[in-house]
Design a protein around this motif. Structure first.
Motif, short mmCIF file in Angstrom:
data_model
loop_
_atom_site.label_atom_id
_atom_site.label_comp_id
_atom_site.label_asym_id
_atom_site.label_seq_id
_atom_site.Cartn_x
_atom_site.Cartn_y
_atom_site.Cartn_z
N VAL A 182 28.75 -41.80 -74.32
CA VAL A 182 29.75 -42.56 -74.90
C VAL A 182 31.26 -41.67 -74.67
O VAL A 182 31.24 -40.61 -74.81
N HIS A 183 32.26 -42.72 -74.26
CA HIS A 183 33.46 -42.17 -73.95
C HIS A 183 34.64 -43.40 -74.21
O HIS A 183 34.46 -44.43 -74.45
N CYS A 184 35.88 -42.87 -74.30
CA CYS A 184 36.95 -43.88 -74.56
C CYS A 184 38.02 -43.37 -73.55
O CYS A 184 37.98 -42.00 -72.94
N TRP B 290 35.60 -46.86 -77.71
CA TRP B 290 34.32 -46.25 -77.48
C TRP B 290 33.32 -46.94 -76.71
O TRP B 290 33.13 -48.13 -77.43
N HIS B 291 32.70 -46.58 -75.59
CA HIS B 291 31.78 -47.74 -75.01
C HIS B 291 30.75 -46.68 -73.98
O HIS B 291 30.91 -45.58 -73.87
N THR B 292 29.51 -47.19 -73.96
CA THR B 292 28.99 -46.89 -72.64
C THR B 292 29.13 -47.68 -71.38
O THR B 292 29.31 -48.85 -71.93
N ASP B 293 29.09 -47.41 -70.17
CA ASP B 293 29.33 -48.31 -68.99
C ASP B 293 28.10 -49.29 -69.08
O ASP B 293 27.01 -48.86 -69.08
N GLY B 294 28.62 -50.42 -68.58
CA GLY B 294 27.42 -51.32 -68.19
C GLY B 294 26.66 -51.70 -69.40
O GLY B 294 25.34 -52.06 -69.04
#
Ligand code: FE2
Length: 299
Positions: A269-271, A127-131
């Protein structure tokens, strides 16, 4: 201690948060069926297509679309679609093309074009947000991920609206969430390769309000190249966030993009799940990804 120097309060008081939350929950849509918007011509979208795309993004910060097959492999079609939604300023990185489009594919078997970054493998991406490591003046407001080829198996993306996650966090840990708005909550060390600085050290909050009053989130579950503030509340808040993300929340959406389909979002938020490619080189999983400074629909 000067409190205002070390924190950025997101809401001036509980009442302001409650009315923001009420508005969000009233507009949010939990429906998952039939929400992909079909686009007949991405170079000139119809008014009804535009309205549906924007409506869904306003509700939950993302929308899924499907292009007419004629346009499914055209990077220019994706750029044009984005432009019509107010996404003008692209943000590139060392792995993207000159037009800032990244071709996300497994490059581990390609000795002439290898990459040390996980997106360019078939491994899962947490899981993360970009940049999340970009400075304020280059922070990623939105991005598009467009599928040109699906993996033979796997490669799904899971998504969660970061505003809904914030509401969950507030309910779960009201005394911890403030610590995620500290201006030194996360530190990303500089990226220096062969004496050349590719990225300077970045320090910032997980949650902040952008200049237009929209909630912004910087987050990653990666363990390397990130330093969390050494503070008990921050540690507890991050572990609460991680456990929320591993729970089966109703706001979570899992999608397996097929050829011609894509996700447009306000950097939620995505993975990515692991995948297996076909043996045929022409059928390898391939996504186009473009990041933008602007948020969707802010014309
Ligand atoms: Fe990403």
């Amino acid at each position: 201690m000067n409190f205002s120097l070390t924190t950025s309060a997101l809401f001036s008081d509980t009442r302001e948060f409650q009315s923001w939350k009420e508005k969000k929950l009233n507009e949010y849509s939990f429906e998952t069926a039939n929400f992909t918007v079909n686009i007949a011509n991405p170079f000139s979208i119809r008014e009804d297509e535009y309205i549906e795309l924007i409506k869904q993004v306003r509700r939950r910060n993302f929308v899924l679309y499907r292009l007419d097959p004629e346009y499914s492999e055209s990077p220019q079609a994706i750029l044009s679609l984005c432009r019509q939604l107010g996404l003008i300023t692209t943000i590139g990185n060392p792995e993207s093309r000159r037009d800032h489009i990244s071709f996300i594919t497994d490059r581990t078997q390609d000795p002439d074009n290898s990459s040390r970054y996980i997106p360019y493998t078939s491994q899962p991406l947490n899981w993360h947000t970009d940049g999340y490591y970009y400075p304020e003046n280059r922070k990623v407001g939105s991005f598009v991920m467009h599928c040109v080829n699906q993996a033979e198996s796997g490669g799904e993306n899971s998504l969660i609206d970061h505003e809904m996650l914030y509401i969950q966090m507030q309910e779960e840990a009201p005394d911890l969430i403030q610590s995620l708005s500290l201006r030194d909550t996360l530190t990303i060390p500089a990226n220096i390769e062969q004496g050349q600085t590719l990225r300077y050290t970045f320090q910032g909050p997980v949650y902040s309000m952008d200049e237009k009053g929209y909630l912004y989130m910087r987050f990653t579950q990666r363990k390397r190249h990130i330093i969390w503030k050494q503070n008990a509340k921050v540690s507890q808040a991050i572990s609460t966030l991680n456990s929320l993300l591993s729970n089966p929340l109703t706001e979570k959406v899992k999608v397996r993009l097929a050829k011609g389909e894509g996700i447009l979002c306000n950097n939620i938020v995505h993975c990515r799940h692991a995948y297996t490619d076909s043996d045929s080189k022409s059928k390898k999983r391939l996504l186009y990804r473009i990041r933008f400074l602007e948020r969707i629909g802010m014309l």
